[in-house]
Design an enzyme around this catalytic site. Structure first.
Site: not given
Ligand code: A3P
Length: 315
Positions: A68, A71, A127, A149, A215, A281-282
């Site tokens: 969500s 990170t 979590h 999210r 998000y 990722r994206k």
């Molecule tokens: P996507 O897989 O849709 O790209 P978590 O941190 O809870 O594991 O979530 C990971 C998701 O947050 C991933 O989404 C990741 O790319 C996105 N993410 C990680 N760092 C980010 C940042 N600095 N800004 C925006 N999204 C971020």
């Protein structure tokens, strides 16, 4: 404080009668404990933190369902709280050196970490569902920041994460099967609807204690949300800080582009053993449109309406 032996015995006794399912992320098992699917690797940490974790009034707890934006929020919270000295460190800023998960540990990893020695205010994460939080988090004056999210993007993010853990060479996880499990709530720390609603309801009842973020809204207007976070934590930006562009500095430092391209996040693994790179990722809103079929979307929209509608909650 329980001894290691007591924790191990308690763990064995508790776990043997719990419903069990395979986790789609990394082929370990999930145990259904008090309404929540918990990965086996952290069950003992959850049981022990439930009993032993003592929140302090100045703790800041970040909570989320995985994928969500945990990170990102870890990086933002770390920057907001430590901003008075962080930027003076220039290249030695810890966020440039290690993955944000190193800087804001999960409370159920406390057995391997000495979280008692973290200087105040402690930044910690979980979590767990709201109902499963260690009692002292609810009774103390500590603050909780929750990031939610849209579950369709969350699911797609989780699916990619699980495929990445399998490795580039391996056959990807079956999307339909994973989606079905997600819709039945069987995923790490699921069901997602209980996760979101638990914190949503608590944030309405105790707005000074729990800040509920989305998000999508963070992506739309990151700067306003950084200020909102700082105000909620009673650390508002001064006029001088705003004039000096501190909010924008934090925004850039914690951006996906910046964090993703750091050597610290391209290499190595987190405490859970997952590659740091898998957390970036994206970061797009609506990426689910590239993956979910019309019938999957229909199923998910039905669940969201059923679960969230009566609470006037939507994404
Ligand atoms: P996507 O897989 O849709 O790209 P978590 O941190 O809870 O594991 O979530 C990971 C998701 O947050 C991933 O989404 C990741 O790319 C996105 N993410 C990680 N760092 C980010 C940042 N600095 N800004 C925006 N999204 C971020």
């Amino acid at each position: 404080m329980s001894t290691e032996k007591e924790v191990a015995d308690e763990f064995e006794a508790k776990i043997k009668n719990l419903p069990r399912e395979k986790n789609l992320v990394n082929d370990v098992h999930l145990y259904y404990y008090q309404g929540c699917w918990i990965p086996d690797l952290i069950c003992s940490g959850v049981f022990s933190s439930e009993r032993n974790f003592m929140a302090r009034d100045d703790d800041i707890i970040l909570s989320s369902c995985p994928k969500s934006g945990t990170t990102w929020l870890k990086a933002l919270l770390f920057s907001i709280v430590n901003r008075t000295y962080l930027f003076a460190l220039a290249d030695n800023n810890p966020l440039l050196k290690v993955n944000p998960h190193e800087l804001v540990p999960f409370i159920y990893h406390s057995q391997s970490l000495n979280i008692e020695t973290i200087p105040p205010p402690r930044l910690l994460a979980t979590h767990l569902l709201y109902d499963l939080l260690p009692p002292s988090i609810k009774t103390s004056s500590c603050k909780i920041v929750y990031v939610s999210r849209n579950p369709m993007d969350q699911f797609i993010s989780l699916w990619h994460f699980s495929c990445k853990l399998k490795g580039a060479e391996a056959e990807p996880h079956h999307l339909e099967e994973c989606f079905d499990r997600f819709c039945r709530g069987i995923h790490a720390f699921g069901p997602f609807w209980d996760h979101v609603l638990g914190y949503w309801k608590a944030s309405l009842e105790r707005p000074h204690k729990i800040l509920f973020l989305k998000y999508e809204e963070l992506k739309k207007d990151t700067a306003s949300n950084i200020k909102k976070l700082a105000e909620f934590l009673e650390l508002p930006f001064s006029e001088d800080e705003e004039k000096q562009g501190v909010v924008e500095e934090i925004l850039t430092l914690c951006s996906l582009e910046n964090l993703k391209n750091l050597a610290a996040n391209k290499n190595g693994t987190t405490r859970t053993g997952f590659p740091n790179s898998a957390y970036f990722r994206k970061g797009e809103v609506g990426d689910w449109k590239n993956f979910l079929t019309a019938s999957m979307v229909e199923r998910m929209e039905k669940i969201m309406k059923e679960k969230f509608g009566k609470y006037n909650f939507s994404f």
